[in-house]
Design a protein around this motif. Structure first.
Motif, PDB file in Angstrom:
ATOM      1  N   LEU A   1      -6.306 -48.029  -6.711  1.00  6.51           N
ATOM      2  CA  LEU A   1      -5.273 -48.316  -5.720  1.00  6.51           C
ATOM      3  C   LEU A   1      -5.522 -47.493  -4.469  1.00  6.51           C
ATOM      4  N   ALA A   2      -5.070 -48.017  -3.341  1.00  6.22           N
ATOM      5  CA  ALA A   2      -5.105 -47.230  -2.118  1.00  6.22           C
ATOM      6  C   ALA A   2      -4.226 -46.000  -2.316  1.00  6.22           C
ATOM      7  N   TYR A   3      -4.640 -44.888  -1.778  1.00 10.19           N
ATOM      8  CA  TYR A   3      -3.913 -43.610  -1.794  1.00 10.19           C
ATOM      9  C   TYR A   3      -4.069 -42.834  -3.102  1.00 10.19           C
ATOM     10  N   THR A   4      -3.928 -43.504  -4.262  1.00  3.82           N
ATOM     11  CA  THR A   4      -3.971 -42.781  -5.535  1.00  3.82           C
ATOM     12  C   THR A   4      -5.270 -42.995  -6.307  1.00  3.82           C
TER      13      THR A   4
ATOM     14  N   ARG B   1       2.894 -54.763  -7.309  1.00  2.00           N
ATOM     15  CA  ARG B   1       3.349 -53.477  -7.855  1.00  2.00           C
ATOM     16  C   ARG B   1       3.629 -53.586  -9.350  1.00  2.00           C
ATOM     17  N   GLU B   2       4.283 -54.675  -9.761  1.00  2.00           N
ATOM     18  CA  GLU B   2       4.568 -54.870 -11.181  1.00  2.00           C
ATOM     19  C   GLU B   2       3.281 -55.052 -11.979  1.00  2.00           C
TER      20      GLU B   2
ATOM     21  N   PRO C   1       2.753 -62.094 -18.389  1.00  2.00           N
ATOM     22  CA  PRO C   1       2.247 -63.389 -17.904  1.00  2.00           C
ATOM     23  C   PRO C   1       1.514 -63.289 -16.571  1.00  2.00           C
ATOM     24  N   GLN C   2       1.890 -62.330 -15.696  1.00  2.00           N
ATOM     25  CA  GLN C   2       1.238 -62.243 -14.392  1.00  2.00           C
ATOM     26  C   GLN C   2      -0.194 -61.720 -14.485  1.00  2.00           C
ATOM     27  N   SER C   3      -0.622 -61.287 -15.662  1.00  2.00           N
ATOM     28  CA  SER C   3      -2.002 -60.830 -15.833  1.00  2.00           C
ATOM     29  C   SER C   3      -2.968 -61.997 -16.025  1.00  2.00           C
ATOM     30  N   SER C   4      -2.458 -63.215 -15.996  1.00  2.00           N
ATOM     31  CA  SER C   4      -3.305 -64.403 -16.095  1.00  2.00           C
ATOM     32  C   SER C   4      -2.862 -65.427 -15.065  1.00  2.00           C
TER      33      SER C   4
ATOM     34  N   SER D   1      -3.050 -52.209  -2.521  1.00  2.00           N
ATOM     35  CA  SER D   1      -2.091 -51.196  -2.086  1.00  2.00           C
ATOM     36  C   SER D   1      -0.721 -51.471  -2.683  1.00  2.00           C
ATOM     37  N   PRO D   2      -0.170 -50.532  -3.443  1.00  2.00           N
ATOM     38  CA  PRO D   2       1.168 -50.737  -4.004  1.00  2.00           C
ATOM     39  C   PRO D   2       2.263 -50.649  -2.943  1.00  2.00           C
ATOM     40  N   LEU D   3       1.945 -50.097  -1.768  1.00  2.00           N
ATOM     41  CA  LEU D   3       2.940 -49.965  -0.696  1.00  2.00           C
ATOM     42  C   LEU D   3       3.105 -51.271   0.065  1.00  2.00           C
ATOM     43  N   THR D   4       2.008 -51.874   0.457  1.00  2.00           N
ATOM     44  CA  THR D   4       2.079 -53.120   1.227  1.00  2.00           C
ATOM     45  C   THR D   4       2.016 -54.361   0.342  1.00  2.00           C
ATOM     46  N   GLY D   5       1.479 -54.211  -0.861  1.00  2.00           N
ATOM     47  CA  GLY D   5       1.302 -55.365  -1.739  1.00  2.00           C
ATOM     48  C   GLY D   5       0.012 -56.108  -1.494  1.00  2.00           C
ATOM     49  N   ALA D   6      -0.715 -55.739  -0.428  1.00  2.00           N
ATOM     50  CA  ALA D   6      -2.005 -56.384  -0.164  1.00  2.00           C
ATOM     51  C   ALA D   6      -2.981 -56.030  -1.279  1.00  2.00           C
TER      52      ALA D   6
END
Length: 224
Positions: free
Chosen positions: A120-123, A190-191, A144-147, A164-169
């Motif tokens: 991830l960005a930053y971490t 993020r999820e 389910p979102q993993s597929s 990036s978990p901040l922007t979601g990009a």
């Protein structure tokens, strides 16, 4: 994508984490899966180096740059060995998923290390270090979102998390049953990150203490 998912709430994850810590305290060589079942484990002759998956800002300069907003992070190119190991994983991703019952019934298969360039960005790689085959399988079967897709035949599995978990990009890696890989923006991002890290960090101590097969050995055993 249709499949078999066992629901795992935050409360259940905390319960499993507590049970895992309690198990380690009493030196019982078992791990607890998300469905509550336990697997007997085989202690290593010598404990591996500690795994630090705590969340913290990247200090390498690869994923966090200060005062250079217009420059991309200096992410290092993966080594040929890393590329080959990741390709072996993606080539067999749907094979592993097909045999998830056998893998989730053998701790040495469950703890088989997976090479994947999650960050991830930053971490950076915090929370993503040392994933295992069992971590991926439980994640694919649980969230389910993993597929991506409506069926296993035309579906894709997320194998690499990056963004990036901040922007979601984000630009995540996905693979289909033919082993073909491509990149895709996955939302909510993020999820997606949190769900994987929660499962991965549950088994950090087990990765240090217990024996594991290689992915090549897992394939050999399942094919036999």
């Amino acid at each position: 994508m249709t499949g078999i998912y066992f629901c795992t709430s935050q409360r259940n994850l905390q319960k499993i984490q507590d049970e895992t810590m309690n198990t380690e305290k009493h030196s019982n060589a078992v791990i607890t899966l998300l469905d509550g079942s336990t697997l007997p484990c085989y202690p290593k002759p010598m404990q591996a180096a500690p795994i630090d998956n705590s969340m913290k800002l990247d200090t390498t300069g690869q994923y966090l740059t200060i005062g250079r907003r217009h420059r991309r992070p200096r992410v290092q190119e993966p080594s040929p060995e890393t590329v080959r190991a990741e390709k072996f994983f993606t080539d067999h991703a749907f094979f592993f998923l097909k045999h998830h019952e056998q893998i989730l019934d053998d701790s040495r298969m469950f703890l088989a290390p997976v090479t994947a360039q999650n960050s991830l960005a930053y971490t950076g790689t915090s929370g993503f270090q040392c994933p295992t085959l069992g971590v991926y399988l439980q994640w694919w079967l649980t969230y389910p979102q993993s597929s991506v897709g409506k069926s296993w035949e035309d579906g894709w599995l997320v194998y690499r998390i990056s963004g990036s978990p901040l922007t979601g990009a984000n630009c995540c890696g996905i693979v289909n049953h033919k082993g073909e890989c491509k990149e895709r923006n996955i939302q909510p991002f993020r999820e997606l990150c949190q769900s994987f890290m929660e499962i991965n960090t549950l088994y950090d101590k087990a990765k240090e203490l217990y024996e594991a097969y290689t992915l090549e050995k897992v394939v050999e055993l399942l094919q036999a």
